[in-house]
Design an enzyme around this catalytic site. Structure first.
Site, PDB file in Angstrom:
ATOM      1  N   THR A  18       0.912  -1.130   0.000  1.00  0.00           N
ATOM      2  CA  THR A  18       0.000   0.000   0.000  1.00  0.00           C
ATOM      3  C   THR A  18       0.944   1.169   0.000  1.00  0.00           C
ATOM      4  O   THR A  18       2.143   0.976   0.158  1.00  0.00           O
ATOM      5  CB  THR A  18      -0.836  -0.060   1.292  1.00  0.00           C
ATOM      6  OG1 THR A  18      -1.643  -1.219   1.230  1.00  0.00           O
ATOM      7  CG2 THR A  18      -1.710   1.139   1.510  1.00  0.00           C
TER       8      THR A  18
ATOM      9  N   ASN B  98      -4.029  -3.660  -2.281  1.00  0.00           N
ATOM     10  CA  ASN B  98      -3.969  -4.690  -1.253  1.00  0.00           C
ATOM     11  C   ASN B  98      -2.579  -5.331  -1.288  1.00  0.00           C
ATOM     12  O   ASN B  98      -1.648  -4.750  -0.778  1.00  0.00           O
ATOM     13  CB  ASN B  98      -5.087  -5.717  -1.369  1.00  0.00           C
ATOM     14  CG  ASN B  98      -5.222  -6.514  -0.071  1.00  0.00           C
ATOM     15  OD1 ASN B  98      -4.852  -6.003   0.989  1.00  0.00           O
ATOM     16  ND2 ASN B  98      -5.695  -7.741  -0.132  1.00  0.00           N
TER      17      ASN B  98
ATOM     18  N   SER C 271      -7.595  -1.123   7.134  1.00  0.00           N
ATOM     19  CA  SER C 271      -6.787  -0.583   8.219  1.00  0.00           C
ATOM     20  C   SER C 271      -6.209   0.778   7.849  1.00  0.00           C
ATOM     21  O   SER C 271      -5.596   1.438   8.693  1.00  0.00           O
ATOM     22  CB  SER C 271      -5.628  -1.529   8.539  1.00  0.00           C
ATOM     23  OG  SER C 271      -6.124  -2.774   8.939  1.00  0.00           O
TER      24      SER C 271
ATOM     25  N   ASP D  29     -10.032  -8.355   1.815  1.00  0.00           N
ATOM     26  CA  ASP D  29     -10.184  -7.606   3.063  1.00  0.00           C
ATOM     27  C   ASP D  29     -11.554  -7.829   3.702  1.00  0.00           C
ATOM     28  O   ASP D  29     -11.789  -7.440   4.842  1.00  0.00           O
ATOM     29  CB  ASP D  29      -9.959  -6.108   2.829  1.00  0.00           C
ATOM     30  CG  ASP D  29      -8.472  -5.750   2.854  1.00  0.00           C
ATOM     31  OD1 ASP D  29      -7.657  -6.605   3.241  1.00  0.00           O
ATOM     32  OD2 ASP D  29      -8.128  -4.613   2.487  1.00  0.00           O
TER      33      ASP D  29
ATOM     34  N   GLY E 195       1.072  -1.133   5.277  1.00  0.00           N
ATOM     35  CA  GLY E 195       1.422  -2.143   6.271  1.00  0.00           C
ATOM     36  C   GLY E 195       0.277  -3.054   6.659  1.00  0.00           C
ATOM     37  O   GLY E 195       0.369  -3.787   7.640  1.00  0.00           O
ATOM     38  N   GLY E 196      -0.826  -3.007   5.895  1.00  0.00           N
ATOM     39  CA  GLY E 196      -1.948  -3.885   6.201  1.00  0.00           C
ATOM     40  C   GLY E 196      -2.428  -3.641   7.618  1.00  0.00           C
ATOM     41  O   GLY E 196      -2.597  -2.497   8.048  1.00  0.00           O
TER      42      GLY E 196
HETATM   43  O1  DON Z   1      -7.028  -1.749   3.369  1.00  0.00           O
HETATM   44  C1  DON Z   1      -6.306  -2.501   4.020  1.00  0.00           C
HETATM   45  O2  DON Z   1      -6.326  -2.562   5.224  1.00  0.00           O
HETATM   46  C2  DON Z   1      -5.312  -3.362   3.277  1.00  0.00           C
HETATM   47  N1  DON Z   1      -5.841  -3.694   1.980  1.00  0.00           N
HETATM   48  C3  DON Z   1      -4.024  -2.625   3.183  1.00  0.00           C
HETATM   49  C4  DON Z   1      -2.930  -3.452   2.537  1.00  0.00           C
HETATM   50  C5  DON Z   1      -1.576  -2.942   2.823  1.00  0.00           C
HETATM   51  O3  DON Z   1      -1.397  -1.984   3.529  1.00  0.00           O
HETATM   52  C6  DON Z   1      -0.459  -3.693   2.247  1.00  0.00           C
HETATM   53  N2  DON Z   1       0.767  -2.933   2.390  1.00  0.00           N
HETATM   54  N3  DON Z   1       1.709  -2.856   2.916  1.00  0.00           N
END
Ligand code: DON
Length: 708
Positions: free
Chosen positions: A516, A536, A588, A558, A609-610
């Site tokens: 992300t 994602n 997130s 997600d 960072g998910g």
């Molecule tokens: O929206 C979210 O929470 C996830 N799809 C974010 C994914 C993400 O941050 C991956 N990256 N480092």
């Protein structure tokens, strides 16, 4: 000893080990240097923070293909000085602007606790009802017709929700196999994993309602970068090599980012485009590369990708049919050569992406959600088992929403309401606020223990209660009610970790995955923009739209594919986040703005960072607000993370062995984690007019802060 050591002032040593970049005017900090430059150039041309954020985001779609995107979605939180231009531009319907003192800002917030919650929504509005079995009733649910704008200080704030949405054909059990287990392959690597993209609608909505320059000017840098190409640097080359098995199975992605082994070569000098390298146009859609006979390590034959990577349709059918002949170098079924990723120094040219961008600059949303780009996307979906149809694209709307607002130690914190991560961020801050973490200190076992326990409680509530408020039968309970936070905080044992099993339900394995991207902008009038966008996983599902030159997200992962089974970030989510047509998956992502106690704009931050995004943002804020770190030190400081399940405390490098040992004794199961997040951040200096600071997170190799 003769004489005394010079004082700190005499030798002019800095107080801290890291220093932010200073600019007399505005600042852009993003995950890739050319994109930051693009945003800074827009500021120099008289653009405001929104123009610059949009320019940077479009540029990232070109220069950071693993995360910047047209085929994904995200969130933007912004604050601008003065009166909002949005009503005059037809963006607000009949809604006016609401202040912190109106119904969306409960008394609790003004009293000092983190607070309220439900986004006022321009296009979706539903009546709130008292939550059943909830900790306490939501004080201010959706208000029909309420303004998404919030008056704050000498300006106003608003957020843009351009999260992807589930297509009409999606069902709650979409990814469940007959045995009830989630099919991880289909949930993350198929075209069914793609939700309706929101980025183009969101960036255009923000720019139209709040920008200052014409859209064409704002998009020009991205178009130039796609057309002229960018030299591949080491980090991008490594990232493409890591994603090679994924990209190799899609003919369009293959043509965009990979080359046959033996074609092209390694320039001998550094990462910049090698001046002496011969370049030439490849098959259209493949870009232009420096040529040499050398083969690359890490190559793979496209026909020999590891099992399990191949995209599959719901019916198990697979097609590599090329929908736009211009985008592929070889006919379907042709013998696949061994492939390699682009090398450092080769030029990534993306003429098809350039023409998609040009179409959007000319035709606005219609250039993406209708016409040839939409046709190509829908054709791809039909041929390879995807769910998105023209009706889904036509129905997609980005939305202006009211930022979620709270206070922390006298500062106003604005972030992204659900489906964004701001509510959990504010809940975490609210839990932590009364702890004396200044005394226990950054990085001590006592501090890390309290943070972990608070994080686990916040993630339990996230996973139990939260989803897209626009499609919930009833709003979630008020998870920020001070009495509820007090009750949760009292349950934290300062001397012992509470195992996840005693806080909630099922177990889980967990898998790391990234990408992300977050960017922050400050303009010279104090305007702030925090924008997080995502596909994602890195490169989404690896599939690119033929003829249109962009990658598709795998954001459907997600959603809760099945309660009790983890998604790609190990999150065990609930029914509130089940797949429903039109719903947006819980995220997130938490782009966040902070204001000084006098309500003047202060800083913008956020992170990829998910599931680690929320905790990363929280720690940047704690470092800056509690522990006296300047912005650079706050961003660089070692990070930790806990999300209830898996029941592990993840620590970056930089925590002492003593601290680790103490945490082990408190019952924590420790995990050495790779670097977490990339919190590119900016700060507006006081008094207004003294310039701005920018910090590119050192955890990623291509990040850059650029002054106006
Ligand atoms: O929206 C979210 O929470 C996830 N799809 C974010 C994914 C993400 O941050 C991956 N990256 N480092």
């Amino acid at each position: 000893m003769a004489g005394s050591a010079p004082s700190l002032n005499e030798i002019q040593e800095a107080g801290q080990r890291f220093q932010p970049l200073w600019s007399a005017r505005g600042m852009v900090a993003s995950q890739e240097g050319r994109a930051s430059e693009a945003g800074a150039a827009i500021l120099r041309r008289g653009g405001n923070a929104v123009d610059a954020a949009v320019a940077t985001a479009f540029a990232l779609a070109v220069t950071l293909p693993q995360a910047g995107n047209l085929g994904g979605g995200g969130f933007l939180v912004l604050w601008l000085p003065g009166a909002s231009p949005a009503a005059g531009r037809g963006c607000l319907g009949n809604a006016g602007s609401g202040g912190l003192g109106d119904g969306s800002w409960p008394a609790a917030a003004a009293a000092g606790a983190s607070a309220p919650l439900h986004a006022a929504h321009v296009t979706h509005a539903s009546k709130g009802e008292a939550p059943a079995g909830a900790p306490s009733a939501a004080p201010a649910p959706f208000r029909i017709g309420a303004s998404p704008e919030l008056t704050l200080g000498q300006g106003f704030a608003v957020a843009v929700n351009f999260r992807e949405s589930a297509p009409a054909a999606a069902r709650a059990d979409l990814f469940r196999r007959a045995d009830g287990r989630v099919d991880r392959q289909r949930a993350t690597r198929s075209l069914e994993s793609t939700a309706v993209p929101g980025s183009v609608a969101g960036l255009l909505l923000a720019q139209r309602c709040y920008g200052r320059l014409p859209l064409q000017a704002v998009m020009a840098p991205a178009i130039g970068l796609a057309e002229q190409g960018v030299p591949v640097d080491r980090e991008l080359a490594d990232s493409l090599t890591a994603a090679l098995p994924l990209l190799a199975v899609d003919p369009t992605s293959r043509a965009l980012f990979l080359r046959p082994v033996g074609q092209g070569g390694r320039p001998s000098k550094g990462l910049a485009a090698s001046p002496g390298a011969r370049t030439g146009a490849n098959t259209e859609g493949m870009g232009t590369v420096a040529r040499s006979p050398q083969a690359a390590p890490g190559s793979i034959a496209a026909s020999q990708h590891p099992k399990g990577w191949a995209p599959q349709s719901a019916g198990g059918a697979r097609s590599t049919a090329q929908l736009a002949p211009a985008a592929t170098p070889s006919a379907p079924g042709a013998a696949s050569p061994a492939l390699r990723a682009l090398h450092p120094g080769e030029i990534l040219r993306q003429p098809l992406l350039a023409s998609t961008l040009r179409r959007v600059a000319r035709d606005g949303e219609a250039g993406f959600y209708r016409g040839p780009v939409a046709d190509a996307l829908v054709r791809l979906m039909r041929q390879r088992g995807g769910l998105i149809r023209q009706a889904d694209l036509s129905a997609y709307r980005a939305e202006l929403v009211r930022p979620i607002a709270g206070r922390f130690r006298g500062h106003v914190v604005l972030s992204m309401p659900p489906p964004g991560g701001g509510l959990t961020l504010l809940q975490l801050l609210g839990l932590i606020e009364p702890f004396d973490l200044q005394t226990s200190g950054a990085g001590s076992a006592a501090t890390l223990h309290r943070l972990t326990e608070a994080m686990n409680l916040a993630y339990r509530d996230r996973n139990t209660w939260l989803g897209d408020p626009a499609s919930m039968a009833s709003p979630p309970p008020d998870l920020l009610a001070p009495a509820y936070l007090d009750q949760l905080r009292r349950s934290i044992d300062p001397a012992r970790h509470r195992p996840a099993a005693s806080l909630s339900v099922p177990p889980p394995p967990r898998r790391e995955s990234v990408n992300t991207t977050h960017l922050s902008v400050a303009d010279s009038s104090g305007g702030l923009a925090a924008l997080t966008t995502t596909l994602n996983f890195a490169y989404g599902n690896g599939v690119s739209v033929p003829g249109a030159g962009f990658l598709l997200n795998n954001e459907m992962d997600d959603f809760t594919a099945a309660p009790g089974q983890p998604n790609g970030f190990g999150l065990l989510q609930g029914e509130a986040n089940a797949i429903i047509p039109g719903r947006r998956p819980l995220s997130s992502m938490a782009p966040t703005l902070v204001f000084r106690p006098d309500h003047t704009p202060w800083l913008a931050t956020g992170s990829p960072g998910g599931s680690r995004i929320i905790t990363t943002v929280a720690q940047v804020l704690l470092q800056r607000m509690l522990w006296g770190a300047n912005l650079a030190t706050a961003v660089a400081a070692p990070r930790m993370h806990s999300q209830l399940w898996p029941d592990r405390l993840a620590l970056e490098e930089g925590f002492s062995p003593d601290t680790r040992a103490l945490l082990g004794r408190l019952g924590h199961s420790l995990q050495n984690a790779p670097a977490m997040g990339a919190a590119n951040s900016v700060e507006v200096l006081a008094p207004q007019g003294s310039g701005s600071l920018g910090v590119a997170d050192p955890r990623r190799g291509r990040t850059l802060a650029v002054g106006e």
